[in-house]
Design a protein around this motif. Structure first.
Motif, PDB file in Angstrom:
ATOM      1  N   ASN A  62      -1.672  -7.600 -14.264  1.00  0.00           N
ATOM      2  CA  ASN A  62      -1.691  -9.049 -14.514  1.00  0.00           C
ATOM      3  C   ASN A  62      -1.422  -9.845 -13.236  1.00  0.00           C
ATOM      4  N   VAL A  63      -0.459  -9.348 -12.421  1.00  0.00           N
ATOM      5  CA  VAL A  63      -0.151 -10.042 -11.164  1.00  0.00           C
ATOM      6  C   VAL A  63      -1.332  -9.919 -10.204  1.00  0.00           C
ATOM      7  N   VAL A  64      -1.967  -8.755 -10.179  1.00  0.00           N
ATOM      8  CA  VAL A  64      -3.158  -8.564  -9.336  1.00  0.00           C
ATOM      9  C   VAL A  64      -4.248  -9.552  -9.752  1.00  0.00           C
ATOM     10  N   ALA A  65      -4.406  -9.721 -11.071  1.00  0.00           N
ATOM     11  CA  ALA A  65      -5.428 -10.657 -11.572  1.00  0.00           C
ATOM     12  C   ALA A  65      -5.132 -12.084 -11.120  1.00  0.00           C
ATOM     13  N   GLU A  66      -3.861 -12.476 -11.200  1.00  0.00           N
ATOM     14  CA  GLU A  66      -3.487 -13.826 -10.753  1.00  0.00           C
ATOM     15  C   GLU A  66      -3.760 -13.993  -9.261  1.00  0.00           C
ATOM     16  N   CYS A  67      -3.406 -12.974  -8.498  1.00  0.00           N
ATOM     17  CA  CYS A  67      -3.652 -13.033  -7.042  1.00  0.00           C
ATOM     18  C   CYS A  67      -5.147 -13.149  -6.743  1.00  0.00           C
ATOM     19  N   LEU A  68      -5.957 -12.366  -7.469  1.00  0.00           N
ATOM     20  CA  LEU A  68      -7.408 -12.410  -7.252  1.00  0.00           C
ATOM     21  C   LEU A  68      -7.967 -13.804  -7.568  1.00  0.00           C
TER      22      LEU A  68
ATOM     23  N   PRO B  27     -19.048 -14.757  -6.321  1.00  0.00           N
ATOM     24  CA  PRO B  27     -20.134 -13.805  -6.649  1.00  0.00           C
ATOM     25  C   PRO B  27     -19.657 -12.352  -6.594  1.00  0.00           C
ATOM     26  N   ARG B  28     -18.781 -12.052  -5.650  1.00  0.00           N
ATOM     27  CA  ARG B  28     -18.260 -10.676  -5.535  1.00  0.00           C
ATOM     28  C   ARG B  28     -17.393 -10.326  -6.733  1.00  0.00           C
ATOM     29  N   LEU B  29     -16.657 -11.325  -7.212  1.00  0.00           N
ATOM     30  CA  LEU B  29     -15.821 -11.092  -8.392  1.00  0.00           C
ATOM     31  C   LEU B  29     -16.697 -10.839  -9.621  1.00  0.00           C
ATOM     32  N   LYS B  30     -17.800 -11.604  -9.737  1.00  0.00           N
ATOM     33  CA  LYS B  30     -18.701 -11.434 -10.881  1.00  0.00           C
ATOM     34  C   LYS B  30     -19.368 -10.059 -10.849  1.00  0.00           C
ATOM     35  N   GLN B  31     -19.646  -9.546  -9.636  1.00  0.00           N
ATOM     36  CA  GLN B  31     -20.300  -8.236  -9.512  1.00  0.00           C
ATOM     37  C   GLN B  31     -19.424  -7.127 -10.081  1.00  0.00           C
ATOM     38  N   LYS B  32     -18.113  -7.340 -10.037  1.00  0.00           N
ATOM     39  CA  LYS B  32     -17.194  -6.307 -10.515  1.00  0.00           C
ATOM     40  C   LYS B  32     -17.210  -6.191 -12.039  1.00  0.00           C
TER      41      LYS B  32
ATOM     42  N   GLY C  55       0.803  -1.225   0.000  1.00  0.00           N
ATOM     43  CA  GLY C  55       0.000   0.000   0.000  1.00  0.00           C
ATOM     44  C   GLY C  55       0.827   1.262   0.000  1.00  0.00           C
ATOM     45  N   SER C  56       2.032   1.193   0.576  1.00  0.00           N
ATOM     46  CA  SER C  56       2.809   2.427   0.754  1.00  0.00           C
ATOM     47  C   SER C  56       3.995   2.567  -0.196  1.00  0.00           C
TER      48      SER C  56
ATOM     49  N   TRP D 142      -8.127  -8.915  -0.163  1.00  0.00           N
ATOM     50  CA  TRP D 142      -9.117  -8.626  -1.208  1.00  0.00           C
ATOM     51  C   TRP D 142      -9.231  -7.119  -1.460  1.00  0.00           C
ATOM     52  N   ALA D 143      -9.345  -6.362  -0.385  1.00  0.00           N
ATOM     53  CA  ALA D 143      -9.483  -4.904  -0.508  1.00  0.00           C
ATOM     54  C   ALA D 143      -8.237  -4.295  -1.145  1.00  0.00           C
ATOM     55  N   LEU D 144      -7.060  -4.767  -0.730  1.00  0.00           N
ATOM     56  CA  LEU D 144      -5.804  -4.234  -1.269  1.00  0.00           C
ATOM     57  C   LEU D 144      -5.674  -4.527  -2.762  1.00  0.00           C
ATOM     58  N   LEU D 145      -6.048  -5.735  -3.161  1.00  0.00           N
ATOM     59  CA  LEU D 145      -5.919  -6.112  -4.565  1.00  0.00           C
ATOM     60  C   LEU D 145      -6.834  -5.266  -5.445  1.00  0.00           C
ATOM     61  N   PHE D 146      -8.072  -5.062  -5.013  1.00  0.00           N
ATOM     62  CA  PHE D 146      -8.981  -4.255  -5.832  1.00  0.00           C
ATOM     63  C   PHE D 146      -8.575  -2.786  -5.861  1.00  0.00           C
ATOM     64  N   LYS D 147      -7.874  -2.392  -4.822  1.00  0.00           N
ATOM     65  CA  LYS D 147      -7.364  -1.017  -4.798  1.00  0.00           C
ATOM     66  C   LYS D 147      -6.312  -0.804  -5.891  1.00  0.00           C
TER      67      LYS D 147
END
Length: 1240
Positions: free
Chosen positions: A991-997, A1010-1015, A942-943, A975-980
């Protein structure tokens, strides 16, 4: 010329300046001598052929044939003429045997003499065919067929074949027109068929006149003439022009459209079926007109006509599947109607009579004979209608897997009801049709079908089949009692397939099947094939059901099977031994120790029957191997019940071990016995057996080496206390030569044996530091090491350090492992170390540290100092980071306070490899100390935006390695950090964020998916294939490809809606093509290329995993377009075309004319002279890939009958450059398998 030995000597002794001219002169003289000897020998034979004694003529002709078959024989012009004249004269010889030999001589003579002599032969043979003498006509026809069979293929480029064929054809066309002499017509049609079948491409100029001469023969008063004309037309259609084919099709349709059906109608329908079988897809465009006519003729009261109609339907279904699709329901309806068509027989009365089963055998035979007399083939032709309709139905079943559920609903019950069919041949075809239905129910062979998982829905066709099993068994129960062996063999074939499709589902029906199986095994009138089929079914049944199902029936099954083991026919014995082996496993399943079945009553019979075959030496190789294997299972499962018979039997195995023919089977059997839970005592064999096994490790036979290593490993584990130093020495001496990177599997097995020895006999491995271990360390540093071989080495190193084997301690092993990295890159050793070696050594360091925690603590401190020291070489720094990571994964490194700082500082290193190693280390250390390191890592992500990419890689490592339970408490924070960070400007980070998700979603899919589909803006993953942004569509295609590759069951039901979008992405979009100015040049950029590549990669994956759900015709449309696309797309489509050639050859043949041109264009295109080197390399690779596709196409049978393909193949053979590429591809060891690619 009379040359003597003295002449040669005189020449040799003559004065000379140089040796070479003299040697050459001698060589020429010897050649002349040889030629003159051949001529003299041939002259003698020709003279004897004129003898009045038929035996002289026969022997001389036979000798001439032997001479002509030699490759070395060369005839001079005079000899050629004499031989041809004499053989043609002998065709009129009074003795039939001499005539036949003369005909046989014509074959090899064709390629030994000049073209003018072949023409003389052909002229004479053709004129003889018109002779009034029947015998001369027949022998000349045979001669012409022999000449045609031996003519070089037209693709060889020789003019001989074309000239001779034209000469023969013109005379044959004249002979066919001779209506007054039917026998001449028949012979001419026969020869023309042979020639069209083999050399049609050379007769293109005659095709029109051949067709003109053949069509009138379809109305000949003689049926034999009609049939041969149909055969000739069948051979003509694959290579004739489209115009000519249309002419033929329109002629047949016009004739069929005439008034009342007649005998000519049957002929035209037969001809249509033949044309469809041979010309295939070319009939497709005319089917809309043809089908109504054929349907109409099915209702005509003419059984023979109906038979031919169903034969035509069968040909249409097999050869024109797409065009026939709309008509399939109607064809099925007709087939179901006429497969029960038996107007002269009342089956209800027959069923009533079945109640009385006490009838005398003789009465039964008499009644059968009366029945045969009453319904003979001459009086009743209805069976032919039934048979042809069943065969047509089988064609539908075999080609339309998409209709499987419907077929089980409508067709299967009717087929089952027809098992009572009275005509044996029809019944056999009914069984074949039902077997085809069962085969279609099995997963498609060769496709990557994933194993069904809990919760997966059962295939509807399997569910329907299970419901019909009781009916099937009930129907076959009656059939298995019949005297007809053909019917019983059909039953066993069907039951075998049923047991394979539904393993374990026949258990409750076995009592009903037992009488039929026993009857076929014990009936004295049963043929060998009957017994083999029964045994084969019994083996499949035993293998596909749990032991408990059969144990109660062993008493009934075993005696007839043992009787078959003693059968004199080796194939029956072999199959019976296989069944006996499986029965032994069922009688006493060692994997089910609670089994209460009493095996003692059966041990004696099983052992005695098998022992007799084991001892025999004068038996077939297959029986020897099966006897060894069967006895091995007996000893392994029943050894404790054999008593005094055990050790003599083991001695027989030792003898078989010494025999080169049986040693491999004996090694596998000893492995089985040694591993037995009964702990069979093998110690008496070890002193003599282990040196023999050790010697096998030197043999150049890979299978023997692997089996031997496996056997020795089991023996060492089980009998380490009985191994003497000389036995161990005989093993150890061979191991160093086996541990090498050229064969990782053998290396793995050798290392595993070394590990077992280190565990069981550590004192005997004192010298391995100088013998086997250098090879092991070399393997650790190999770039090829991974998987099982690496795991085996890790186990070995741990055992060595724990047992202190070979005086190798922790530090000694570390030094040997890390030594090459300290010297890497220096002048003494400039060879760079492969990246994989770093990971392998790091794993080894961690493995050693896990069993030596005291030494590991100091080693961790040492590694930290190494990475802090700026003077440390880069290879050592990279290895230190990776080692810290691997150690930290299994060990809490929380006590090392400066470790975090050291790793973060390494993220700023100018060396990318160091940064990557530090990132990997952080992730692994976090896995071992999640509570301390994960919050730290999330805070840094984050920092520290500049370090985000590396930190996210570390996080990916954590999510991949940690258990779902341990991550649950941190899930929301991650989860929150990745979507950020998912909208980061850098694509690599996204791409790395996508793999992590993706990996994180699998931690708790029910909540996170379901939360991923909502995005998603659409709320549906597959709808992203229609997104406006090409980049989104590309990523969606990559996702779809991954699903198709790994979980094809997820997308099967979605394909109908997804395929249009997928196919749309394969098209070139002009709105995505732009021009970019680069100085004085303009460069074209295609922004849609990456999307198209992803789409074609998806298509390839679907071809492998979802073939049965694809419309191959539509699929090929897009492959065809891809063949003309960009370099990358063409490379993909060439591979796909090669794959399609093996999976769907018929569909490919239908497109051949359109597929050839893009291939030809690729193979003949040349790069501009001034182009860069890369352009030349790309074009060369394209040509090679296209040639691989051509080679795959040419492997389809009869593909060269296509004029376009034949012309292209000839162009390749006659062009030196293309021929060279084609030959190199064919010679390549990999060309035997279709090129494959991983698109996951």
């Amino acid at each position: 010329m009379n040359l003597t030995h003295n002449t040669v000597v005189t020449i040799y002794n003559a004065p000379r300046v140089s040796c070479f001219p003299v040697y050459f002169a001698i060589f020429l003289l010897l050649l002349v001598v040889k030629m003159s000897n051949i001529s003299y020998h041939i002259s003698n034979l020709l003279e004897k052929m004129t003898s009045t004694d038929k035996d002289f003529r026969f022997m001389a002709t036979n000798d001439l044939m032997m001479e002509l078959q030699k490759d070395s024989i060369k005839l001079d012009e005079d000899s050629e003429k004499k031989v041809v004249t004499m053989l043609l004269k002998l065709l009129e010889d009074k003795n039939g045997e001499v005539q036949n030999l003369a005909v046989k001589c014509l074959g090899p003579l064709v390629v030994k003499v000049k073209e003018c002599q072949v023409e003389t032969m052909v002229d004479k043979l053709c004129s003889n065919m018109m002779s009034d003498k029947e015998q001369l006509r027949d022998i000349s026809s045979m001669g012409l067929k022999t000449v045609i069979a031996e003519l070089p293929a037209c693709s060889s480029g020789l003019s001989l074949t074309a000239n001779i064929c034209k000469k023969i054809t013109s005379q044959l066309i004249g002979a066919i027109g001779k209506q007054q002499d039917v026998s001449v017509q028949l012979e001419a049609l026969d020869i023309l068929s042979d020639m069209l079948g083999r050399l049609s491409g050379t007769l293109v100029s005659f095709h029109a006149s051949i067709l003109t001469s053949l069509l009138p023969q379809l109305t000949s008063p003689r049926m034999a003439v009609r049939k041969r004309a149909i055969m000739a037309l069948g051979h003509l259609v694959p290579s004739c022009s489209t115009a000519l084919f249309t002419q033929l099709a329109e002629h047949l349709m016009a004739e069929l459209g005439r008034a009342q059906p007649s005998s000519n109608t049957r002929t035209y329908i037969q001809c249509l079926a033949m044309v469809s079988r041979q010309g295939g897809h070319r009939v497709g465009e005319h089917l809309e007109k043809i089908i109504p006519m054929v349907v109409k003729f099915c209702s005509v009261e003419d059984d023979e006509l109906r038979e031919y109609c169903f034969q035509a339907f069968e040909a249409f279904i097999r050869r024109c599947p797409k065009e026939m699709s709309p008509h399939v329901p109607m064809v099925i309806k007709l087939c179901l109607k006429y497969m029960t068509y038996d107007p002269n027989y009342n089956y209800d009365v027959d069923e009533d009579q079945e109640v009385d089963e006490s009838m005398d055998t003789e009465d039964w035979v008499d009644e059968d004979q009366e029945s045969d007399d009453e319904y003979s083939d001459d009086d009743d032709m209805s069976w032919k209608v039934r048979r042809s309709s069943v065969k047509c139905l089988e064609a539908v079943i075999s080609t339309r897997r998409d209709l499987l559920v419907e077929l089980y609903g409508s067709v299967a019950p009717v087929l089952l009801a027809r098992f009572k069919e009275r005509e044996e041949n029809v019944k056999a075809d009914i069984f074949v049709a039902f077997v085809a239905l069962l085969k279609q129910t099995r997963p498609v062979q060769g496709l990557n079908i994933t194993a069904s998982e809990p919760g997966d829905k059962e295939d509807p066709s399997i569910t329907l089949l299970k419901k019909q099993v009781p009916t099937v068994v009930k129907a076959l129960h009656k059939q298995l009692k019949e005297k007809s062996m053909k019917s019983r063999q059909g039953c066993f074939s069907l039951l075998t397939e049923l047991a394979k499709v539904l393993p374990g589902d026949l258990g409750e029906h076995i009592p009903a099947l037992i009488p039929g199986i026993i009857y076929s095994l014990t009936d004295k009138s049963s043929s060998s094939n009957m017994k083999i089929d029964a045994l084969s079914f019994l083996h499949v049944l035993l293998c596909s059901h749990p032991p408990g199902v059969f144990q109660q029936h062993i008493k009934v099954f075993l005696p007839p099977v043992i009787q078959c083991v003693e059968d004199p026919f080796y194939k029956i014995t072999s199959e019976a031994l296989l069944v006996t082996q499986q029965m032994v496993r069922i009688m006493r399943p060692l994997e089910v120790p609670t089994s209460t079945f009493d095996v003692k009553p059966y041990v004696k019979d099983v052992f005695a029957g098998t022992l007799k075959r084991l001892k025999a030496t004068d038996i077939d190789q297959e029986v020897k191997e099966r006897a060894i294997s069967c006895m091995g299972h007996i000893v392994s499962h029943l050894g404790d019940l054999l008593g005094s018979d055990l050790q003599p039997t083991l001695q027989i195995f030792l003898e078989r071990l010494k025999n080169e023919i049986t040693r491999l089977t004996a090694v596998k059997t000893l492995t089985l016995i040694a591993a037995s839970a009964l702990r069979i005592d093998l110690r008496p064999l070890l002193a003599e057996g282990i040196p023999i096994l050790g010697s096998f490790l030197r043999k150049n036979q890979r299978a023997l080496k692997l089996s031997t290593l496996s056997a020795l490993n089991v023996i060492v584990l089980k009998y380490s206390d009985s191994l003497k130093p000389d036995m161990i020495e005989s093993m150890l001496n061979e191991l160093p030569g086996l541990i090498e990177e050229s064969d990782m599997h053998i290396s793995q097995m050798a290392v595993m044996l070394l590990t077992s020895l280190a565990k069981g006999c550590p004192a005997s491995l004192v010298k391995i530091g100088n013998t086997a271990l250098p090879g092991v360390f070399h393997l650790v540093h190999s770039p090829l090491l991974q998987g099982g071989a690496l795991s085996a080495i890790l186990d070995l190193l741990q055992v060595l350090v724990v047992t202190k084997t070979g005086n190798m301690g922790y530090n000694d092993l570390l030094k040997a492992l890390m030594g090459p990295f300290h010297g890497s890159g220096k002048a003494a050793d400039p060879t760079p170390i492969h990246r994989q070696s770093y990971y392998s050594v790091a794993r080894c360091v961690a493995a050693l540290s896990s069993v030596c925690p005291k030494e590991a603590s100091g080693m961790v401190t040492s590694f930290i100092q190494e990475v802090k020291n700026p003077k440390t070489p880069e290879p050592v720094r990279i290895l230190s980071f990776l080692s810290l990571g691997e150690v930290g994964r299994n060990m809490n490194l929380g006590g090392q306070k400066e470790l975090k700082t050291v790793i973060l500082e390494a993220f700023s290193s100018p060396n990318e490899e160091v940064k990557s190693a530090a990132s990997c280390a952080l992730g692994n250390i976090c896995v071992g100390n999640l509570e301390e390191y994960l919050p730290f890592m999330l805070k840094e992500i984050g920092s520290q935006p500049r370090r985000q990419y590396l930190l996210l890689h570390s996080l990916k490592e954590v999510i991949s390695a940690c258990s779902s339970q341990s991550l649950l408490t941190h899930m929301e924070d991650i989860w929150a950090l990745l979507f950020k960070n998912c909208e980061c400007a850098e694509e690599g980070t996204r791409n790395v964020v996508a793999e992590c998700l993706g990996k994180l979603t699998m931690v708790n899919p029910s909540q996170l998916l379901p939360r991923l589909k909502q995005k998603l803006s659409s709320g549906d993953f597959l709808k992203t294939l229609q997104d406006k942004d090409p980049n989104v569509r590309r990523v969606a295609l990559v996702m779809f490809n991954s699903a198709a590759h790994n979980k094809p069951s997820l997308i099967h039901s979605q394909l109908a809606s997804v395929l249009p979008s997928l196919y749309k992405e394969t098209q070139i979009r002009k709105d995505l093509i732009r021009e970019v100015e680069m100085g004085p040049f303009k460069h074209t950029v295609d922004d849609g290329l990456d999307v198209r590549k992803a789409a074609f990669e998806c298509m390839y994956t679907l071809l492998d995993n979802c073939l049965d759900s694809l419309d191959i015709s539509e699929f090929l449309n897009h492959v065809e377009e891809g063949l003309k696309d960009h370099y990358d797309i063409r490379m993909l489509t060439f591979i796909m075309l090669a794959r399609l050639s093996s999976l769907c050859p018929n569909a490919v043949v239908q497109r051949l004319d359109r597929l050839v041109e893009p291939l030809r264009a690729t193979c003949t295109t040349r790069v501009k002279a001034g182009s860069v080197k890369q352009e030349f390399e790309k074009q060369e690779e394209l040509r090679r890939s296209a040639m691989r596709a051509v080679a795959a196409l040419l492997s389809i049978s009869e593909v060269e009958k296509s004029p376009a393909m034949a012309d292209f193949a000839n162009q390749i053979r006659t062009n030196a450059e293309m021929a060279s590429i084609f030959q190199s591809i064919q010679g390549d060891a990999l060309s035997s398998t279709v090129e494959s690619m991983d698109t996951s």
